[in-house]
Design an enzyme around this catalytic site. Sequence first.
Site, PDB file in Angstrom:
ATOM      1  N   ASP A  48      28.751 -95.077 -32.193  1.00 39.35           N
ATOM      2  CA  ASP A  48      29.165 -96.481 -32.177  1.00 39.35           C
ATOM      3  C   ASP A  48      28.102 -97.354 -32.838  1.00 39.35           C
ATOM      4  O   ASP A  48      26.912 -97.097 -32.698  1.00 39.35           O
ATOM      5  CB  ASP A  48      29.367 -96.892 -30.712  1.00 39.35           C
ATOM      6  CG  ASP A  48      30.120 -98.212 -30.566  1.00 39.35           C
ATOM      7  OD1 ASP A  48      30.697 -98.677 -31.568  1.00 39.35           O
ATOM      8  OD2 ASP A  48      30.115 -98.768 -29.460  1.00 39.35           O
ATOM      9  N   GLY A  49      28.539 -98.388 -33.543  1.00 42.36           N
ATOM     10  CA  GLY A  49      27.608 -99.399 -34.020  1.00 42.36           C
ATOM     11  C   GLY A  49      27.339 -99.417 -35.519  1.00 42.36           C
ATOM     12  O   GLY A  49      26.440-100.122 -35.977  1.00 42.36           O
ATOM     13  N   ASN A  50      28.128 -98.672 -36.311  1.00 46.22           N
ATOM     14  CA  ASN A  50      27.926 -98.722 -37.771  1.00 46.22           C
ATOM     15  C   ASN A  50      28.100-100.133 -38.323  1.00 46.22           C
ATOM     16  O   ASN A  50      27.289-100.616 -39.113  1.00 46.22           O
ATOM     17  CB  ASN A  50      28.926 -97.799 -38.493  1.00 46.22           C
ATOM     18  CG  ASN A  50      28.615 -96.330 -38.290  1.00 46.22           C
ATOM     19  OD1 ASN A  50      27.525 -95.968 -37.847  1.00 46.22           O
ATOM     20  ND2 ASN A  50      29.571 -95.473 -38.607  1.00 46.22           N
ATOM     21  N   GLY A  51      29.183-100.785 -37.864  1.00 51.82           N
ATOM     22  CA  GLY A  51      29.476-102.127 -38.368  1.00 51.82           C
ATOM     23  C   GLY A  51      28.406-103.129 -37.967  1.00 51.82           C
ATOM     24  O   GLY A  51      27.952-103.947 -38.779  1.00 51.82           O
ATOM     25  N   TRP A  94      25.311-102.448 -37.150  1.00 50.71           N
ATOM     26  CA  TRP A  94      24.081-102.096 -37.877  1.00 50.71           C
ATOM     27  C   TRP A  94      24.063-102.818 -39.231  1.00 50.71           C
ATOM     28  O   TRP A  94      23.043-103.385 -39.635  1.00 50.71           O
ATOM     29  CB  TRP A  94      24.018-100.586 -38.084  1.00 50.71           C
ATOM     30  CG  TRP A  94      22.812-100.102 -38.831  1.00 50.71           C
ATOM     31  CD1 TRP A  94      21.614 -99.712 -38.298  1.00 50.71           C
ATOM     32  CD2 TRP A  94      22.679 -99.938 -40.250  1.00 50.71           C
ATOM     33  NE1 TRP A  94      20.741 -99.324 -39.295  1.00 50.71           N
ATOM     34  CE2 TRP A  94      21.376 -99.453 -40.506  1.00 50.71           C
ATOM     35  CE3 TRP A  94      23.537-100.156 -41.344  1.00 50.71           C
ATOM     36  CZ2 TRP A  94      20.905 -99.188 -41.791  1.00 50.71           C
ATOM     37  CZ3 TRP A  94      23.073 -99.895 -42.624  1.00 50.71           C
ATOM     38  CH2 TRP A  94      21.768 -99.418 -42.837  1.00 50.71           C
ATOM     39  N   ARG A 153      30.146-103.693 -43.992  1.00 49.44           N
ATOM     40  CA  ARG A 153      30.368-102.654 -42.981  1.00 49.44           C
ATOM     41  C   ARG A 153      30.388-101.260 -43.603  1.00 49.44           C
ATOM     42  O   ARG A 153      29.957-100.287 -42.995  1.00 49.44           O
ATOM     43  CB  ARG A 153      31.696-102.900 -42.243  1.00 49.44           C
ATOM     44  CG  ARG A 153      31.635-104.068 -41.274  1.00 49.44           C
ATOM     45  CD  ARG A 153      32.995-104.337 -40.659  1.00 49.44           C
ATOM     46  NE  ARG A 153      33.402-103.289 -39.722  1.00 49.44           N
ATOM     47  CZ  ARG A 153      33.126-103.303 -38.419  1.00 49.44           C
ATOM     48  NH1 ARG A 153      32.433-104.304 -37.902  1.00 49.44           N
ATOM     49  NH2 ARG A 153      33.540-102.348 -37.634  1.00 49.44           N
ATOM     50  N   HIS A 195      28.859 -97.457 -42.412  1.00 47.45           N
ATOM     51  CA  HIS A 195      29.545 -96.168 -42.295  1.00 47.45           C
ATOM     52  C   HIS A 195      28.846 -95.106 -43.148  1.00 47.45           C
ATOM     53  O   HIS A 195      28.708 -93.951 -42.737  1.00 47.45           O
ATOM     54  CB  HIS A 195      31.011 -96.302 -42.705  1.00 47.45           C
ATOM     55  CG  HIS A 195      31.799 -97.177 -41.771  1.00 47.45           C
ATOM     56  ND1 HIS A 195      31.756 -97.028 -40.393  1.00 47.45           N
ATOM     57  CD2 HIS A 195      32.656 -98.200 -42.006  1.00 47.45           C
ATOM     58  CE1 HIS A 195      32.545 -97.931 -39.835  1.00 47.45           C
ATOM     59  NE2 HIS A 195      33.098 -98.655 -40.789  1.00 47.45           N
ATOM     60  N   SER A 198      39.137 -92.695 -33.870  1.00 45.63           N
ATOM     61  CA  SER A 198      40.044 -92.676 -32.734  1.00 45.63           C
ATOM     62  C   SER A 198      41.444 -93.072 -33.180  1.00 45.63           C
ATOM     63  O   SER A 198      41.627 -93.697 -34.227  1.00 45.63           O
ATOM     64  CB  SER A 198      39.554 -93.634 -31.642  1.00 45.63           C
ATOM     65  OG  SER A 198      40.066 -94.923 -31.852  1.00 45.63           O
ATOM     66  N   SER A 199      42.423 -92.704 -32.353  1.00 43.83           N
ATOM     67  CA  SER A 199      43.800 -93.055 -32.704  1.00 43.83           C
ATOM     68  C   SER A 199      43.984 -94.574 -32.679  1.00 43.83           C
ATOM     69  O   SER A 199      44.928 -95.097 -33.247  1.00 43.83           O
ATOM     70  CB  SER A 199      44.792 -92.352 -31.767  1.00 43.83           C
ATOM     71  OG  SER A 199      44.337 -92.358 -30.441  1.00 43.83           O
ATOM     72  N   ASN A 250      41.695 -96.593 -34.026  1.00 47.50           N
ATOM     73  CA  ASN A 250      40.992 -97.140 -35.195  1.00 47.50           C
ATOM     74  C   ASN A 250      41.923 -97.540 -36.345  1.00 47.50           C
ATOM     75  O   ASN A 250      41.514 -98.266 -37.249  1.00 47.50           O
ATOM     76  CB  ASN A 250      39.957 -96.146 -35.748  1.00 47.50           C
ATOM     77  CG  ASN A 250      38.696 -96.051 -34.889  1.00 47.50           C
ATOM     78  OD1 ASN A 250      38.000 -95.058 -34.919  1.00 47.50           O
ATOM     79  ND2 ASN A 250      38.423 -97.086 -34.104  1.00 47.50           N
TER      80      ASN A 250
END
Length: 247
Positions: free
Chosen positions: A18-21, A23, A31, A35, A63-64, A66
């Site tokens: 979690d947290g790519n965006g 970051w 974003r 990724h 995730s489904s 996303n």
Amino acid sequence: MTHHAVKNIPDHVAIIMDGNGRWANVRGLPRSMGHRKGVEAVREAVRTAADAGVSYLTLFAFSSENWSRPESEVSDLMGLLKTFIRRDLATLHKENVRIRVIGDRSNLRDDILPLLLEAEEKTRDNTAITLVIAFNYGARDEIARAVRSIASDVSIGLLHPAQVTSDLISARLDTAGIPDPDLIIRTSGEERLSNFLLWQAAYAELMFVPEFWPDFSRATFLEALANYAGRERRFGGVSAPTLAVGP
């Protein structure tokens, strides 16, 4: 592979990346850069887990839920997945990594499903760490699909309702044959499971680390493993008595 000196290594570690965006936002970057940097963290995590002696590493890739993200971000994530498999599959295969994919395979895009199947097929007989990629995955959906398959067998007389045990349900899940996770790590400071491995997480140790996923380094991972090694797991029982019994 060199095994790091951490004792009591979990057999199966699962990570909610979690947290790519965020970051990227903190750095004023798009974003998509988050990724991309996240993929580098994936490579490092697989290497670290293998070196430490972890047998299964499950990564929550997509995730489904996303699909509801902006279309540009979804297509960027798909592009990254394709690049990762094209570029890294040969390396992973050479390093004896076995790949398993969990999640709903129906209705997956024509350019994604064959890649996932190829990754599984090509690495099927490898014997080092198993990398489990949770893609188009949601735990409630997984449980619903398992229950549908059991209900279908009951309706045609293949199964009697009394035969439906928790072991039978486990065997119908996407993770059939994979031991339950010992440790689930979520990055970026969020403290929830977000519909990830709900059935399998029954006795998992949970760890929430503040780092955004792109900053999840080898050192962060080893620190989490050391933290895990210090925990006492009782699986609903009581802890062993600490007093030595005399003769």
